[in-house]
Design a protein around this motif. Sequence first.
Motif, PDB file in Angstrom:
ATOM      1  N   PHE A   5      60.502 -22.012 -94.194  1.00 58.83           N
ATOM      2  CA  PHE A   5      59.077 -21.767 -93.995  1.00 58.83           C
ATOM      3  C   PHE A   5      58.359 -21.877 -95.335  1.00 58.83           C
ATOM      4  O   PHE A   5      58.896 -21.515 -96.380  1.00 58.83           O
ATOM      5  CB  PHE A   5      58.841 -20.364 -93.440  1.00 58.83           C
ATOM      6  CG  PHE A   5      59.298 -20.158 -92.023  1.00 58.83           C
ATOM      7  CD1 PHE A   5      60.085 -21.081 -91.351  1.00 58.83           C
ATOM      8  CD2 PHE A   5      58.936 -19.003 -91.343  1.00 58.83           C
ATOM      9  CE1 PHE A   5      60.504 -20.880 -90.055  1.00 58.83           C
ATOM     10  CE2 PHE A   5      59.338 -18.783 -90.038  1.00 58.83           C
ATOM     11  CZ  PHE A   5      60.134 -19.716 -89.396  1.00 58.83           C
ATOM     12  N   THR A   6      57.120 -22.358 -95.276  1.00 64.46           N
ATOM     13  CA  THR A   6      56.285 -22.434 -96.475  1.00 64.46           C
ATOM     14  C   THR A   6      54.903 -21.882 -96.158  1.00 64.46           C
ATOM     15  O   THR A   6      54.262 -22.342 -95.209  1.00 64.46           O
ATOM     16  CB  THR A   6      56.152 -23.879 -96.967  1.00 64.46           C
ATOM     17  OG1 THR A   6      57.443 -24.419 -97.248  1.00 64.46           O
ATOM     18  CG2 THR A   6      55.313 -23.932 -98.236  1.00 64.46           C
ATOM     19  N   ILE A   7      54.470 -20.937 -96.951  1.00 60.93           N
ATOM     20  CA  ILE A   7      53.123 -20.398 -96.797  1.00 60.93           C
ATOM     21  C   ILE A   7      52.225 -21.071 -97.819  1.00 60.93           C
ATOM     22  O   ILE A   7      52.619 -21.316 -98.963  1.00 60.93           O
ATOM     23  CB  ILE A   7      53.104 -18.861 -96.956  1.00 60.93           C
ATOM     24  CG1 ILE A   7      51.741 -18.288 -96.576  1.00 60.93           C
ATOM     25  CG2 ILE A   7      53.518 -18.433 -98.360  1.00 60.93           C
ATOM     26  CD1 ILE A   7      51.714 -16.770 -96.473  1.00 60.93           C
ATOM     27  N   SER A   8      51.022 -21.403 -97.400  1.00 65.02           N
ATOM     28  CA  SER A   8      50.057 -22.033 -98.293  1.00 65.02           C
ATOM     29  C   SER A   8      48.660 -21.609 -97.863  1.00 65.02           C
ATOM     30  O   SER A   8      48.485 -20.960 -96.827  1.00 65.02           O
ATOM     31  CB  SER A   8      50.197 -23.556 -98.258  1.00 65.02           C
ATOM     32  OG  SER A   8      49.922 -24.055 -96.965  1.00 65.02           O
ATOM     33  N   GLY A   9      47.682 -21.980 -98.663  1.00 65.51           N
ATOM     34  CA  GLY A   9      46.319 -21.594 -98.330  1.00 65.51           C
ATOM     35  C   GLY A   9      45.322 -22.651 -98.737  1.00 65.51           C
ATOM     36  O   GLY A   9      45.629 -23.529 -99.563  1.00 65.51           O
ATOM     37  N   SER A  10      44.150 -22.566 -98.152  1.00 67.03           N
ATOM     38  CA  SER A  10      43.039 -23.440 -98.504  1.00 67.03           C
ATOM     39  C   SER A  10      41.853 -22.573 -98.868  1.00 67.03           C
ATOM     40  O   SER A  10      41.314 -21.850 -98.019  1.00 67.03           O
ATOM     41  CB  SER A  10      42.680 -24.354 -97.332  1.00 67.03           C
ATOM     42  OG  SER A  10      41.436 -25.003 -97.586  1.00 67.03           O
ATOM     43  N   SER A  11      41.457 -22.647-100.133  1.00 67.66           N
ATOM     44  CA  SER A  11      40.297 -21.868-100.567  1.00 67.66           C
ATOM     45  C   SER A  11      39.036 -22.368 -99.881  1.00 67.66           C
ATOM     46  O   SER A  11      38.181 -21.584 -99.464  1.00 67.66           O
ATOM     47  CB  SER A  11      40.144 -21.975-102.086  1.00 67.66           C
ATOM     48  OG  SER A  11      41.312 -21.561-102.738  1.00 67.66           O
ATOM     49  N   GLN A  36      53.904 -23.209 -92.544  1.00 68.32           N
ATOM     50  CA  GLN A  36      54.662 -24.373 -92.091  1.00 68.32           C
ATOM     51  C   GLN A  36      56.078 -23.910 -91.800  1.00 68.32           C
ATOM     52  O   GLN A  36      56.772 -23.425 -92.693  1.00 68.32           O
ATOM     53  CB  GLN A  36      54.665 -25.461 -93.168  1.00 68.32           C
ATOM     54  CG  GLN A  36      55.479 -26.688 -92.795  1.00 68.32           C
ATOM     55  CD  GLN A  36      54.889 -27.453 -91.627  1.00 68.32           C
ATOM     56  OE1 GLN A  36      53.675 -27.639 -91.545  1.00 68.32           O
ATOM     57  NE2 GLN A  36      55.744 -27.887 -90.717  1.00 68.32           N
ATOM     58  N   MET A  37      56.499 -24.090 -90.558  1.00 72.65           N
ATOM     59  CA  MET A  37      57.814 -23.624 -90.137  1.00 72.65           C
ATOM     60  C   MET A  37      58.663 -24.834 -89.768  1.00 72.65           C
ATOM     61  O   MET A  37      58.351 -25.539 -88.806  1.00 72.65           O
ATOM     62  CB  MET A  37      57.676 -22.671 -88.941  1.00 72.65           C
ATOM     63  CG  MET A  37      56.731 -21.516 -89.198  1.00 72.65           C
ATOM     64  SD  MET A  37      56.706 -20.305 -87.863  1.00 72.65           S
ATOM     65  CE  MET A  37      55.989 -21.287 -86.552  1.00 72.65           C
ATOM     66  N   ASN A  38      59.691 -25.072 -90.542  1.00 66.52           N
ATOM     67  CA  ASN A  38      60.613 -26.174 -90.302  1.00 66.52           C
ATOM     68  C   ASN A  38      61.979 -25.643 -89.872  1.00 66.52           C
ATOM     69  O   ASN A  38      62.290 -24.460 -90.076  1.00 66.52           O
ATOM     70  CB  ASN A  38      60.763 -27.014 -91.567  1.00 66.52           C
ATOM     71  CG  ASN A  38      59.467 -27.650 -92.005  1.00 66.52           C
ATOM     72  OD1 ASN A  38      58.584 -27.951 -91.201  1.00 66.52           O
ATOM     73  ND2 ASN A  38      59.334 -27.866 -93.306  1.00 66.52           N
ATOM     74  N   SER A  39      62.763 -26.522 -89.313  1.00 63.44           N
ATOM     75  CA  SER A  39      64.126 -26.163 -88.874  1.00 63.44           C
ATOM     76  C   SER A  39      64.117 -24.870 -88.066  1.00 63.44           C
ATOM     77  O   SER A  39      64.891 -23.945 -88.316  1.00 63.44           O
ATOM     78  CB  SER A  39      65.042 -26.013 -90.094  1.00 63.44           C
ATOM     79  OG  SER A  39      65.079 -27.203 -90.849  1.00 63.44           O
ATOM     80  N   LEU A  40      63.256 -24.822 -87.089  1.00 60.29           N
ATOM     81  CA  LEU A  40      63.102 -23.604 -86.301  1.00 60.29           C
ATOM     82  C   LEU A  40      64.371 -23.266 -85.535  1.00 60.29           C
ATOM     83  O   LEU A  40      65.113 -24.161 -85.088  1.00 60.29           O
ATOM     84  CB  LEU A  40      61.926 -23.748 -85.342  1.00 60.29           C
ATOM     85  CG  LEU A  40      60.552 -23.578 -85.995  1.00 60.29           C
ATOM     86  CD1 LEU A  40      59.458 -24.147 -85.104  1.00 60.29           C
ATOM     87  CD2 LEU A  40      60.285 -22.112 -86.298  1.00 60.29           C
TER      88      LEU A  40
END
Length: 129
Positions: free
Chosen positions: A72-78, A86-90
């Motif tokens: 999983f990757t957490i990100s943001g948009s200001s 983003q969740m991969n290989s669930l």
Amino acid sequence: VQLQASGGGLTQAGDSLRLSCTRSGRTFGRYALGWFRQAPGKEREFVASIRWVGGGVIGSSTYYTDSVKGRFTISGSSAKNAVYLQMNSLKPEDTAVYYCAASLRQSGFSSEPADYNYWGQGTEVTVSS
């Protein structure tokens, strides 16, 4: 502060999903936006968190629970006042209702739900085997 989560759905093991959470309302100086999840019959569990300063996300300042690291990757948009997961290989064990939340903690990270002051409604993720 209002948090609106979306992006859940039904998918198969090994697939990917991207959750979104938009934030509106009051802006804080320093805070964190995070994701939690709650599977049926289980307690709410921390997933990931990312820090913000004013209206800007600090992309490098993230924190994950061990079970999702590397997947999983957490990100943001200001610009969009949004946080993403983003969740991969669930895996089937990722099945849960996912919630976004805001913590007014001034620094560092917390995995405790009690340290999060605002919560959005959940979005359901179901991963079949």
